[in-house]
Design a protein around this motif. Structure first.
Motif, PDB file in Angstrom:
ATOM      1  N   ALA A   1       0.830  -1.202   0.000  1.00 37.16           N
ATOM      2  CA  ALA A   1       0.000   0.000   0.000  1.00 37.16           C
ATOM      3  C   ALA A   1       0.868   1.258   0.000  1.00 37.16           C
ATOM      4  O   ALA A   1       0.566   2.229  -0.689  1.00 37.16           O
ATOM      5  N   LYS A   2       1.955   1.221   0.753  1.00 44.43           N
ATOM      6  CA  LYS A   2       2.856   2.375   0.809  1.00 44.43           C
ATOM      7  C   LYS A   2       3.478   2.643  -0.559  1.00 44.43           C
ATOM      8  O   LYS A   2       3.557   3.791  -0.994  1.00 44.43           O
ATOM      9  N   ASP A   3       3.915   1.586  -1.243  1.00 45.12           N
ATOM     10  CA  ASP A   3       4.482   1.750  -2.584  1.00 45.12           C
ATOM     11  C   ASP A   3       3.450   2.349  -3.540  1.00 45.12           C
ATOM     12  O   ASP A   3       3.767   3.231  -4.333  1.00 45.12           O
ATOM     13  N   PHE A   4       2.219   1.852  -3.458  1.00 41.94           N
ATOM     14  CA  PHE A   4       1.152   2.372  -4.314  1.00 41.94           C
ATOM     15  C   PHE A   4       0.909   3.851  -4.016  1.00 41.94           C
ATOM     16  O   PHE A   4       0.864   4.680  -4.925  1.00 41.94           O
ATOM     17  N   PHE A   5       0.762   4.189  -2.741  1.00 47.52           N
ATOM     18  CA  PHE A   5       0.512   5.574  -2.338  1.00 47.52           C
ATOM     19  C   PHE A   5       1.637   6.491  -2.807  1.00 47.52           C
ATOM     20  O   PHE A   5       1.388   7.557  -3.352  1.00 47.52           O
ATOM     21  N   ASN A   6       2.874   6.057  -2.611  1.00 46.57           N
ATOM     22  CA  ASN A   6       4.028   6.874  -2.999  1.00 46.57           C
ATOM     23  C   ASN A   6       4.161   7.023  -4.515  1.00 46.57           C
ATOM     24  O   ASN A   6       4.820   7.955  -4.979  1.00 46.57           O
ATOM     25  N   SER A   7       3.539   6.138  -5.266  1.00 50.11           N
ATOM     26  CA  SER A   7       3.593   6.231  -6.727  1.00 50.11           C
ATOM     27  C   SER A   7       2.607   7.266  -7.269  1.00 50.11           C
ATOM     28  O   SER A   7       2.698   7.657  -8.433  1.00 50.11           O
ATOM     29  N   LEU A   8       1.688   7.724  -6.428  1.00 50.52           N
ATOM     30  CA  LEU A   8       0.687   8.703  -6.855  1.00 50.52           C
ATOM     31  C   LEU A   8       1.289  10.103  -6.882  1.00 50.52           C
ATOM     32  O   LEU A   8       2.196  10.402  -6.108  1.00 50.52           O
ATOM     33  N   PRO A   9       0.759  10.964  -7.732  1.00 55.23           N
ATOM     34  CA  PRO A   9       1.216  12.360  -7.739  1.00 55.23           C
ATOM     35  C   PRO A   9       0.970  12.998  -6.358  1.00 55.23           C
ATOM     36  O   PRO A   9       0.029  12.635  -5.651  1.00 55.23           O
TER      37      PRO A   9
ATOM     38  N   GLN B   1      -1.931  12.458  -3.362  1.00 59.53           N
ATOM     39  CA  GLN B   1      -1.615  12.027  -1.999  1.00 59.53           C
ATOM     40  C   GLN B   1      -2.229  12.986  -0.985  1.00 59.53           C
ATOM     41  O   GLN B   1      -2.828  12.553   0.003  1.00 59.53           O
ATOM     42  N   PHE B   2      -2.078  14.275  -1.235  1.00 59.70           N
ATOM     43  CA  PHE B   2      -2.636  15.282  -0.341  1.00 59.70           C
ATOM     44  C   PHE B   2      -4.155  15.122  -0.230  1.00 59.70           C
ATOM     45  O   PHE B   2      -4.715  15.151   0.870  1.00 59.70           O
ATOM     46  N   ASN B   3      -4.817  14.957  -1.365  1.00 62.06           N
ATOM     47  CA  ASN B   3      -6.277  14.810  -1.362  1.00 62.06           C
ATOM     48  C   ASN B   3      -6.720  13.544  -0.637  1.00 62.06           C
ATOM     49  O   ASN B   3      -7.705  13.572   0.099  1.00 62.06           O
TER      50      ASN B   3
ATOM     51  N   LEU C   1      -8.039   2.630  -0.111  1.00 61.27           N
ATOM     52  CA  LEU C   1      -7.001   3.507  -0.666  1.00 61.27           C
ATOM     53  C   LEU C   1      -7.079   3.520  -2.186  1.00 61.27           C
ATOM     54  O   LEU C   1      -7.069   4.575  -2.818  1.00 61.27           O
ATOM     55  N   ARG C   2      -7.188   2.363  -2.766  1.00 61.03           N
ATOM     56  CA  ARG C   2      -7.231   2.268  -4.229  1.00 61.03           C
ATOM     57  C   ARG C   2      -8.497   2.908  -4.801  1.00 61.03           C
ATOM     58  O   ARG C   2      -8.463   3.547  -5.850  1.00 61.03           O
ATOM     59  N   ARG C   3      -9.604   2.777  -4.094  1.00 63.92           N
ATOM     60  CA  ARG C   3     -10.857   3.392  -4.558  1.00 63.92           C
ATOM     61  C   ARG C   3     -10.783   4.913  -4.500  1.00 63.92           C
ATOM     62  O   ARG C   3     -11.242   5.589  -5.415  1.00 63.92           O
ATOM     63  N   TYR C   4     -10.239   5.452  -3.408  1.00 63.25           N
ATOM     64  CA  TYR C   4     -10.083   6.903  -3.319  1.00 63.25           C
ATOM     65  C   TYR C   4      -9.163   7.397  -4.440  1.00 63.25           C
ATOM     66  O   TYR C   4      -9.440   8.421  -5.073  1.00 63.25           O
ATOM     67  N   ALA C   5      -8.076   6.699  -4.674  1.00 65.78           N
ATOM     68  CA  ALA C   5      -7.135   7.106  -5.726  1.00 65.78           C
ATOM     69  C   ALA C   5      -7.810   7.065  -7.093  1.00 65.78           C
ATOM     70  O   ALA C   5      -7.661   8.004  -7.893  1.00 65.78           O
ATOM     71  N   GLU C   6      -8.561   6.021  -7.360  1.00 68.81           N
ATOM     72  CA  GLU C   6      -9.254   5.905  -8.646  1.00 68.81           C
ATOM     73  C   GLU C   6     -10.275   7.029  -8.807  1.00 68.81           C
ATOM     74  O   GLU C   6     -10.387   7.637  -9.878  1.00 68.81           O
ATOM     75  N   HIS C   7     -10.995   7.308  -7.746  1.00 67.03           N
ATOM     76  CA  HIS C   7     -11.986   8.386  -7.782  1.00 67.03           C
ATOM     77  C   HIS C   7     -11.308   9.719  -8.113  1.00 67.03           C
ATOM     78  O   HIS C   7     -11.811  10.486  -8.940  1.00 67.03           O
ATOM     79  N   LEU C   8     -10.193   9.986  -7.481  1.00 65.50           N
ATOM     80  CA  LEU C   8      -9.461  11.234  -7.729  1.00 65.50           C
ATOM     81  C   LEU C   8      -8.909  11.292  -9.148  1.00 65.50           C
ATOM     82  O   LEU C   8      -8.918  12.347  -9.787  1.00 65.50           O
ATOM     83  N   LEU C   9      -8.437  10.169  -9.656  1.00 65.21           N
ATOM     84  CA  LEU C   9      -7.888  10.144 -11.010  1.00 65.21           C
ATOM     85  C   LEU C   9      -8.969  10.379 -12.059  1.00 65.21           C
ATOM     86  O   LEU C   9      -8.694  10.846 -13.163  1.00 65.21           O
ATOM     87  N   ARG C  10     -10.218  10.094 -11.676  1.00 70.42           N
ATOM     88  CA  ARG C  10     -11.336  10.331 -12.586  1.00 70.42           C
ATOM     89  C   ARG C  10     -11.899  11.735 -12.449  1.00 70.42           C
ATOM     90  O   ARG C  10     -12.926  12.056 -13.044  1.00 70.42           O
ATOM     91  N   GLY C  11     -11.263  12.548 -11.612  1.00 70.38           N
ATOM     92  CA  GLY C  11     -11.690  13.939 -11.488  1.00 70.38           C
ATOM     93  C   GLY C  11     -12.499  14.245 -10.247  1.00 70.38           C
ATOM     94  O   GLY C  11     -13.000  15.350 -10.104  1.00 70.38           O
TER      95      GLY C  11
END
Length: 58
Positions: free
Chosen positions: A18-26, A30-32, A46-56
């Motif tokens: 999870a840490k590697d995934f989180f650190n790979s995000l812009p 990460q802040f959001n 974590l992955r769902r929040y990241a996907e949601h953010l990547l979709r705007g």
């Protein structure tokens, strides 16, 4: 059953994957995600929040 964590920090401290995934995000993503840290109890959260953010999402 998936491992449950107290919050995002607990997840990142105890799950290298999870840490590697989180650190790979812009940095802005990460802040959001950190704004919802108390709602993140699973790697999937974590992955769902990241996907949601990547979709705007916010």
């Amino acid at each position: 059953m998936a491992q449950e964590y107290k919050d995002l920090d607990d997840l990142l401290n105890r799950s290298p994957k999870a840490k590697d995934f989180f650190n790979s995000l812009p940095e802005d993503r990460q802040f959001n995600i950190r704004q919802y840290q108390n709602n993140i109890h699973y790697d999937l959260d974590l992955r769902r929040y990241a996907e949601h953010l990547l979709r705007g999402g916010y």
